[in-house]
Enzyme design. Structure first.
Site, PDB file in Angstrom:
ATOM      1  N   GLU A   1       0.832  -1.207   0.000  1.00  0.00           N
ATOM      2  CA  GLU A   1       0.000   0.000   0.000  1.00  0.00           C
ATOM      3  C   GLU A   1       0.865   1.254   0.000  1.00  0.00           C
ATOM      4  O   GLU A   1       2.079   1.188   0.168  1.00  0.00           O
ATOM      5  CB  GLU A   1      -0.936  -0.011   1.220  1.00  0.00           C
ATOM      6  CG  GLU A   1      -0.198  -0.012   2.553  1.00  0.00           C
ATOM      7  CD  GLU A   1      -1.117  -0.131   3.761  1.00  0.00           C
ATOM      8  OE1 GLU A   1      -2.159  -0.794   3.669  1.00  0.00           O
ATOM      9  OE2 GLU A   1      -0.761   0.451   4.815  1.00  0.00           O
TER      10      GLU A   1
ATOM     11  N   HIS B   1       0.347   5.799   1.021  1.00  0.00           N
ATOM     12  CA  HIS B   1      -0.507   6.812   1.623  1.00  0.00           C
ATOM     13  C   HIS B   1       0.306   8.078   1.841  1.00  0.00           C
ATOM     14  O   HIS B   1       1.535   8.049   1.762  1.00  0.00           O
ATOM     15  CB  HIS B   1      -1.113   6.313   2.950  1.00  0.00           C
ATOM     16  CG  HIS B   1      -0.194   5.389   3.721  1.00  0.00           C
ATOM     17  ND1 HIS B   1       0.987   5.830   4.269  1.00  0.00           N
ATOM     18  CD2 HIS B   1      -0.278   4.061   4.001  1.00  0.00           C
ATOM     19  CE1 HIS B   1       1.588   4.794   4.873  1.00  0.00           C
ATOM     20  NE2 HIS B   1       0.850   3.707   4.724  1.00  0.00           N
TER      21      HIS B   1
ATOM     22  N   HIS C   1       5.648   6.531   7.901  1.00  0.00           N
ATOM     23  CA  HIS C   1       5.857   5.605   9.013  1.00  0.00           C
ATOM     24  C   HIS C   1       7.308   5.684   9.471  1.00  0.00           C
ATOM     25  O   HIS C   1       8.223   5.724   8.650  1.00  0.00           O
ATOM     26  CB  HIS C   1       5.636   4.154   8.579  1.00  0.00           C
ATOM     27  CG  HIS C   1       4.229   3.774   8.266  1.00  0.00           C
ATOM     28  ND1 HIS C   1       3.171   4.057   9.086  1.00  0.00           N
ATOM     29  CD2 HIS C   1       3.710   3.072   7.233  1.00  0.00           C
ATOM     30  CE1 HIS C   1       2.063   3.562   8.559  1.00  0.00           C
ATOM     31  NE2 HIS C   1       2.352   2.972   7.428  1.00  0.00           N
TER      32      HIS C   1
ATOM     33  N   HIS D   1       4.912   0.171  -0.220  1.00  0.00           N
ATOM     34  CA  HIS D   1       5.742  -0.551   0.757  1.00  0.00           C
ATOM     35  C   HIS D   1       5.047  -1.834   1.207  1.00  0.00           C
ATOM     36  O   HIS D   1       3.819  -1.927   1.206  1.00  0.00           O
ATOM     37  CB  HIS D   1       6.074   0.331   1.966  1.00  0.00           C
ATOM     38  CG  HIS D   1       4.873   0.860   2.700  1.00  0.00           C
ATOM     39  ND1 HIS D   1       4.119   1.908   2.231  1.00  0.00           N
ATOM     40  CD2 HIS D   1       4.294   0.481   3.863  1.00  0.00           C
ATOM     41  CE1 HIS D   1       3.140   2.166   3.076  1.00  0.00           C
ATOM     42  NE2 HIS D   1       3.204   1.303   4.073  1.00  0.00           N
TER      43      HIS D   1
ATOM     44  N   CYS E   1       5.797   0.546  14.804  1.00  0.00           N
ATOM     45  CA  CYS E   1       5.483   1.513  13.749  1.00  0.00           C
ATOM     46  C   CYS E   1       4.883   2.767  14.385  1.00  0.00           C
ATOM     47  O   CYS E   1       3.833   2.705  15.017  1.00  0.00           O
ATOM     48  CB  CYS E   1       4.516   0.905  12.740  1.00  0.00           C
ATOM     49  SG  CYS E   1       4.058   2.057  11.430  1.00  0.00           S
TER      50      CYS E   1
END
Lengths: 162, 162
Positions: free
Chosen positions: A75, A77, A81, A115, A129
């Site tokens: 995914e 976004h 992270h 990733h 995370c």
């Protein structure tokens, strides 16, 4: 592995000052949660524990654990992270790069970057995370995005079911 | 232990996707920094490494390491901390409570709560600390606050030089 609970009662603020590490990478007063709702995205054999989610903190710290042979969703976004491997080993895709990582290695996932984490070897792989509390929803690749990724043979091999 | 550098060039954004864990709880491309400027507050034998500080993340993740016999500053502030012990053991004061902690235990420091970490035993003690990027300055206890804390014999013993 314990069966993760479906819903997120453990995402309520955790006020206790001290929560001890317990067996099998569990923590006192931290629930074992599903990684995501089943059927919303591809993933395999991964659980989630929310270690810190407090109203005063602008980020959450989660612990994800992937059983041998498992993987996180491929995914991307807008939010980023900050990841630290806490146990085991993985192969990690970040953008065009695949790297083997091991305990205590750091991984930074920049904005809008494909990733995925895949376990390496026979041990569970767990990672911390850090993520902003306020964040956008992950995007999944469509067929044309997958084709672009698979144009690199190393990424094609990484993404192929094993 | 390497000598920490005085100033914070390592606090620039860390853009590399992968940074490997190295020997002695160091990381590639992460500088060893002074905990605080000498003379600004009491502390002993503690270093700082900034693992994640990126413009898009509302929190930082730091790694602090305390040599045997060392301790962090006794302080309080409006901002809160999410802490995970990463190596070794410590005695930790949070408000009126002192607890022994060990690797992977979690500690939450609430707002305006006196707190201090002191090593336990002969090993270095290291911990991750998640904190908002935007935060207030720590406050030190004055003599009257110290007297209030020392009214509890357990806290008095904890705070006494050892």
């Amino acid at each position: 592995m314990d069966k993760p609970s479906g819903k997120d009662k453990a995402e309520a603020p955790q006020a206790a000052a001290f929560r001890a590490f317990a067996e099998n990478f569990r923590w006192d007063d931290v629930s074992l949660l599903a990684y995501k709702e089943e059927g919303t995205a591809p993933f395999k054999s991964i659980t989630r524990q929310v270690l810190f989610k407090n109203p005063e903190l602008a980020c959450e710290l989660r612990y994800f654990e992937v059983a041998p042979g498992g993987y996180s969703t491929l995914e991307r976004h807008q939010h980023t992270h900050g990841v630290m491997i806490l146990r085991g080993q993985a192969d990690v895709l970040v953008g065009g790069e695949i790297r083997p990582v091991k305990t205590h290695d750091l991984v930074h996932i920049p904005a809008m970057t494909w990733h995925q984490f895949r376990t390496r070897g026979d041990e569970p792989m767990g990672f911390l995370c850090m993520v902003n509390v306020a964040r956008d929803k992950p995007q999944l690749p469509d067929e044309s995005e997958l084709q672009k990724l698979r144009a690199d043979p190393a990424i094609a091999a990484f993404l192929a079911p094993r």
